[in-house]
Scaffold this motif. Structure first.
Motif, PDB file in Angstrom:
ATOM      1  N   VAL A  48      42.600  43.662  27.510  1.00 41.82           N
ATOM      2  CA  VAL A  48      41.765  43.425  28.099  1.00 41.82           C
ATOM      3  C   VAL A  48      41.523  41.738  28.820  1.00 41.82           C
ATOM      4  O   VAL A  48      40.747  41.715  29.699  1.00 41.82           O
ATOM      5  CB  VAL A  48      40.383  43.790  27.396  1.00 41.82           C
ATOM      6  CG1 VAL A  48      38.794  43.481  27.992  1.00 41.82           C
ATOM      7  CG2 VAL A  48      40.464  45.701  26.983  1.00 41.82           C
ATOM      8  N   ASP A  54      41.677  41.018  33.988  1.00 39.83           N
ATOM      9  CA  ASP A  54      40.269  40.337  33.621  1.00 39.83           C
ATOM     10  C   ASP A  54      40.209  40.287  34.508  1.00 39.83           C
ATOM     11  O   ASP A  54      38.490  40.372  35.388  1.00 39.83           O
ATOM     12  CB  ASP A  54      40.759  38.835  32.603  1.00 39.83           C
ATOM     13  CG  ASP A  54      39.567  37.705  33.287  1.00 39.83           C
ATOM     14  OD1 ASP A  54      38.103  38.114  32.974  1.00 39.83           O
ATOM     15  OD2 ASP A  54      39.687  36.733  32.878  1.00 39.83           O
ATOM     16  N   LEU A  57      38.331  43.483  36.425  1.00 39.72           N
ATOM     17  CA  LEU A  57      37.069  43.198  35.716  1.00 39.72           C
ATOM     18  C   LEU A  57      35.890  42.796  36.359  1.00 39.72           C
ATOM     19  O   LEU A  57      34.967  42.806  36.695  1.00 39.72           O
ATOM     20  CB  LEU A  57      37.313  43.671  34.505  1.00 39.72           C
ATOM     21  CG  LEU A  57      37.488  44.095  33.361  1.00 39.72           C
ATOM     22  CD1 LEU A  57      37.766  43.999  31.759  1.00 39.72           C
ATOM     23  CD2 LEU A  57      37.000  45.892  34.018  1.00 39.72           C
ATOM     24  N   THR A  58      36.379  41.607  36.955  1.00 35.61           N
ATOM     25  CA  THR A  58      35.435  40.365  37.836  1.00 35.61           C
ATOM     26  C   THR A  58      35.022  41.112  39.172  1.00 35.61           C
ATOM     27  O   THR A  58      33.607  40.621  38.962  1.00 35.61           O
ATOM     28  CB  THR A  58      36.453  38.828  37.302  1.00 35.61           C
ATOM     29  OG1 THR A  58      36.722  38.823  35.826  1.00 35.61           O
ATOM     30  CG2 THR A  58      35.160  37.992  37.672  1.00 35.61           C
TER      31      THR A  58
END
Length: 69
Positions: A48, A54, A57-58
């Motif tokens: 993750v 990252d 997800l951002t």
């Protein structure tokens, strides 16, 4: 009468022994379960927090916050 009582007592003892078999994990099994859970958590954390995940997800969060209502 003695034989009846003896047979009932033997049946009770057998049921008690059968009930105690594999009733739960022993300490070493708990320890192995905890080690496996921690190892899985570490691997999941590393995945993750890696760069591509990252960034993805951002991007998802930014798209959700930029959405119009």
């Amino acid at each position: 009468m003695y034989q009846v009582v003896r047979a009932r007592l033997r049946a009770l003892v057998c049921r008690m022994r059968a009930a105690r078999k594999d009733t739960g994990m022993v300490t070493s099994e708990y320890a192995m379960g905890i080690v496996a859970a921690v190892a899985f958590a570490v691997v999941l954390y590393k995945v993750v927090t890696s760069g591509p995940v990252d960034a993805a997800l951002t991007k998802i969060v930014e798209q959700a916050l930029d959405g119009r209502m």
